[in-house]
Design a protein around this motif. Structure first.
Motif, mmCIF file in Angstrom:
data_model
loop_
_atom_site.group_PDB
_atom_site.id
_atom_site.type_symbol
_atom_site.label_atom_id
_atom_site.label_comp_id
_atom_site.label_asym_id
_atom_site.label_seq_id
_atom_site.Cartn_x
_atom_site.Cartn_y
_atom_site.Cartn_z
ATOM 1 N N ALA A 90 6.766 3.665 2.159
ATOM 2 C CA ALA A 90 6.285 4.126 3.461
ATOM 3 C C ALA A 90 5.586 2.994 4.210
ATOM 4 N N VAL A 91 4.728 2.253 3.525
ATOM 5 C CA VAL A 91 4.008 1.145 4.150
ATOM 6 C C VAL A 91 4.985 0.056 4.589
ATOM 7 N N VAL A 95 -2.491 -4.253 1.552
ATOM 8 C CA VAL A 95 -1.364 -3.305 1.512
ATOM 9 C C VAL A 95 -1.425 -2.381 0.297
ATOM 10 N N LEU A 96 -1.974 -2.843 -0.787
ATOM 11 C CA LEU A 96 -1.986 -2.047 -2.015
ATOM 12 C C LEU A 96 -3.210 -1.149 -2.151
ATOM 13 N N ASP A 97 -4.121 -1.194 -1.178
ATOM 14 C CA ASP A 97 -5.346 -0.396 -1.273
ATOM 15 C C ASP A 97 -5.078 1.092 -1.434
ATOM 16 N N ASP A 98 -4.125 1.627 -0.700
ATOM 17 C CA ASP A 98 -3.846 3.063 -0.739
ATOM 18 C C ASP A 98 -2.475 3.379 -1.318
ATOM 19 N N VAL A 99 -1.905 2.433 -2.035
ATOM 20 C CA VAL A 99 -0.568 2.604 -2.591
ATOM 21 C C VAL A 99 -0.670 2.900 -4.087
ATOM 22 N N GLU A 100 -0.173 4.079 -4.475
ATOM 23 C CA GLU A 100 -0.207 4.457 -5.882
ATOM 24 C C GLU A 100 1.172 4.707 -6.465
ATOM 25 N N THR A 101 2.149 4.986 -5.594
ATOM 26 C CA THR A 101 3.493 5.336 -6.050
ATOM 27 C C THR A 101 4.534 4.527 -5.274
ATOM 28 N N PRO A 102 5.750 4.462 -5.779
ATOM 29 C CA PRO A 102 6.824 3.819 -5.018
ATOM 30 C C PRO A 102 7.009 4.440 -3.628
ATOM 31 N N ARG A 103 6.856 5.760 -3.512
ATOM 32 C CA ARG A 103 6.977 6.410 -2.200
ATOM 33 C C ARG A 103 5.932 5.851 -1.230
ATOM 34 N N ASP A 104 4.697 5.679 -1.715
ATOM 35 C CA ASP A 104 3.631 5.119 -0.880
ATOM 36 C C ASP A 104 3.986 3.709 -0.413
ATOM 37 N N LEU A 105 4.457 2.889 -1.339
ATOM 38 C CA LEU A 105 4.787 1.501 -1.003
ATOM 39 C C LEU A 105 5.954 1.448 -0.018
#
Length: 91
Positions: A82-83, A70-80
């Motif tokens: 969204a996932v 899950v964290l592979d493409d997560v860099e920001t709170p918005r990214d997290l």
């Protein structure tokens, strides 16, 4: 999943910051109540271990099944968010 978890249809930024604080603390120089959605987690003082704890807490508290990647493409709170919210919606 408990009845409280069944009612969760979306994780908010407020929910996320609360989980981040309780999982890994808060850097005194960072205001998590500010506009953090597009800030890199590293800029917020959260390393990969802190993020793993945050994701584990989201999974546990909200009954969301999040994969190890899950964290592979997560860099920001918005990214997290969204996932997590895509996962909640698909459940």
């Amino acid at each position: 999943m408990s009845d409280a978890n069944a009612a969760v249809t979306e994780l908010s930024v407020e929910d996320l910051t609360s989980i981040m604080r309780s999982s890994a603390g808060e850097d005194e120089s960072v205001d998590l109540d500010g506009d953090i959605l597009d800030s890199a987690f590293t800029d917020l003082g959260y390393d990969s271990l802190a993020l793993l704890e945050t994701v584990a807490r989201i999974s546990r508290d909200h009954g969301v099944e999040l994969g190890d990647d899950v964290l592979d493409d997560v860099e920001t709170p918005r990214d997290l968010l969204a996932v997590v919210n895509r996962t909640i919606a698909a459940a």
